[in-house]
Scaffold this motif. Structure first.
Motif, short mmCIF file in Angstrom:
data_model
loop_
_atom_site.label_atom_id
_atom_site.label_comp_id
_atom_site.label_asym_id
_atom_site.label_seq_id
_atom_site.Cartn_x
_atom_site.Cartn_y
_atom_site.Cartn_z
N TYR A 49 0.81 -1.22 0.00
CA TYR A 49 0.00 0.00 0.00
C TYR A 49 0.84 1.27 0.00
O TYR A 49 0.44 2.27 -0.59
N GLN A 50 2.01 1.24 0.64
CA GLN A 50 2.84 2.45 0.68
C GLN A 50 3.25 2.93 -0.71
O GLN A 50 3.22 4.13 -0.96
N PRO A 51 3.61 2.03 -1.65
CA PRO A 51 3.90 2.53 -3.00
C PRO A 51 2.70 3.23 -3.65
O PRO A 51 2.87 4.20 -4.39
N LEU A 52 1.49 2.76 -3.35
CA LEU A 52 0.29 3.41 -3.87
C LEU A 52 0.12 4.79 -3.26
O LEU A 52 -0.22 5.75 -3.96
N VAL A 53 0.40 4.93 -1.96
CA VAL A 53 0.33 6.23 -1.29
C VAL A 53 1.40 7.16 -1.87
O VAL A 53 1.14 8.35 -2.10
N ASP A 54 2.58 6.63 -2.12
CA ASP A 54 3.65 7.45 -2.70
C ASP A 54 3.28 7.94 -4.09
O ASP A 54 3.63 9.05 -4.47
N MET A 55 2.57 7.11 -4.85
CA MET A 55 2.19 7.47 -6.21
C MET A 55 0.98 8.40 -6.24
O MET A 55 0.95 9.37 -6.99
N ALA A 56 -0.04 8.11 -5.42
CA ALA A 56 -1.32 8.82 -5.52
C ALA A 56 -1.58 9.79 -4.37
O ALA A 56 -2.59 10.50 -4.41
N GLY A 57 -0.76 9.83 -3.38
CA GLY A 57 -0.94 10.78 -2.27
C GLY A 57 -2.29 10.66 -1.61
O GLY A 57 -2.68 9.59 -1.15
N ALA A 58 -3.02 11.76 -1.56
CA ALA A 58 -4.32 11.80 -0.89
C ALA A 58 -5.34 10.86 -1.54
O ALA A 58 -6.28 10.42 -0.88
N GLY A 59 -5.17 10.53 -2.81
CA GLY A 59 -6.08 9.60 -3.47
C GLY A 59 -6.06 8.22 -2.85
O GLY A 59 -7.03 7.47 -2.92
N ALA A 60 -4.95 7.87 -2.19
CA ALA A 60 -4.84 6.58 -1.53
C ALA A 60 -4.89 6.69 -0.01
O ALA A 60 -5.26 5.73 0.66
N SER A 61 -4.53 7.84 0.54
CA SER A 61 -4.48 7.95 1.99
C SER A 61 -5.78 8.44 2.62
O SER A 61 -6.03 8.17 3.79
N ILE A 62 -6.64 9.11 1.87
CA ILE A 62 -7.89 9.63 2.42
C ILE A 62 -9.00 8.58 2.50
O ILE A 62 -9.71 8.52 3.49
N PRO A 63 -9.18 7.70 1.50
CA PRO A 63 -10.24 6.69 1.62
C PRO A 63 -10.01 5.75 2.81
O PRO A 63 -8.95 5.75 3.43
N LEU A 64 -10.98 4.94 3.10
CA LEU A 64 -10.92 4.03 4.25
C LEU A 64 -9.75 3.06 4.19
O LEU A 64 -9.22 2.66 5.23
N THR A 65 -9.32 2.70 3.01
CA THR A 65 -8.16 1.82 2.91
C THR A 65 -6.93 2.53 3.48
O THR A 65 -6.05 1.89 4.06
N GLY A 66 -6.87 3.83 3.35
CA GLY A 66 -5.77 4.61 3.91
C GLY A 66 -5.77 4.59 5.43
O GLY A 66 -4.72 4.64 6.07
N PHE A 67 -6.95 4.50 6.04
CA PHE A 67 -7.04 4.40 7.50
C PHE A 67 -6.46 3.07 7.95
O PHE A 67 -5.71 3.01 8.93
N GLY A 68 -6.79 2.00 7.26
CA GLY A 68 -6.20 0.69 7.58
C GLY A 68 -4.69 0.72 7.44
O GLY A 68 -3.95 0.18 8.26
N HIS A 69 -4.23 1.35 6.37
CA HIS A 69 -2.79 1.50 6.15
C HIS A 69 -2.15 2.28 7.29
O HIS A 69 -1.09 1.91 7.80
N SER A 70 -2.78 3.35 7.71
CA SER A 70 -2.24 4.17 8.79
C SER A 70 -2.13 3.38 10.09
O SER A 70 -1.13 3.48 10.81
N LEU A 71 -3.14 2.58 10.40
CA LEU A 71 -3.11 1.77 11.61
C LEU A 71 -1.95 0.78 11.60
O LEU A 71 -1.20 0.66 12.57
N VAL A 72 -1.80 0.07 10.49
CA VAL A 72 -0.76 -0.95 10.41
C VAL A 72 0.63 -0.32 10.34
O VAL A 72 1.56 -0.77 11.01
N ALA A 73 0.78 0.74 9.54
CA ALA A 73 2.08 1.39 9.43
C ALA A 73 2.53 1.96 10.78
O ALA A 73 3.70 1.84 11.15
N GLY A 74 1.61 2.57 11.52
CA GLY A 74 1.93 3.09 12.85
C GLY A 74 2.31 2.00 13.81
O GLY A 74 3.25 2.14 14.60
N THR A 75 1.61 0.88 13.74
CA THR A 75 1.92 -0.24 14.61
C THR A 75 3.29 -0.81 14.30
O THR A 75 4.09 -1.06 15.21
N LEU A 76 3.59 -1.01 13.03
CA LEU A 76 4.90 -1.55 12.65
C LEU A 76 6.03 -0.61 13.06
O LEU A 76 7.09 -1.07 13.51
N GLU A 77 5.81 0.68 12.92
CA GLU A 77 6.82 1.66 13.31
C GLU A 77 7.08 1.62 14.81
O GLU A 77 8.23 1.64 15.27
#
Length: 117
Positions: A49-77
């Motif tokens: 998912y991170q490559p998609l966020v890097d490519m599309a920015g808000a188009g990938a981070s604002i929808p609900l899939t971006g929230f799931g990504h944020s949860l997992v990325a924060g946890t891994l960090e």
């Protein structure tokens, strides 16, 4: 200009998938919401998912899939920083601003609007 187009296309495709799921399957909006958060989390955990966020920015981070990504990325960090304790703190730390904004604006809407009940 190309960046804005990519944001629009990716965000639009995510929304089209959600609409098709609601129109063509027996899934309710709540099911689609949970499905999108889980799919975003799984794709993030797999590193897709991170490559998609890097490519599309808000188009990938604002929808609900971006929230799931944020949860997992924060946890891994946080797991990398704190070890086992990061499992419990990472998701909340990464998503605190979004959750706070949702609660605050929902509260303001409830104060300002009259329910139809």
């Amino acid at each position: 200009m190309q960046d804005y187009l990519m944001v629009f296309v990716v965000g639009g495709l995510i929304c089209v998938i959600g609409q098709l799921l609601m129109d063509l399957t027996p899934l309710t909006p709540a099911h689609v919401l949970v499905l999108f958060v889980v799919v975003g989390g799984i794709l993030s955990g797999l590193g897709l998912y991170q490559p998609l966020v890097d490519m599309a920015g808000a188009g990938a981070s604002i929808p609900l899939t971006g929230f799931g990504h944020s949860l997992v990325a924060g946890t891994l960090e946080e797991v990398d920083k704190l070890g086992f304790l990061g499992i419990f703190t990472g998701a909340l730390k990464a998503s605190a601003a979004g959750i706070t904004a949702a609660v605050l604006f929902s509260f303001l809407a409830a104060l300002l609007c009259n329910p139809k009940g």
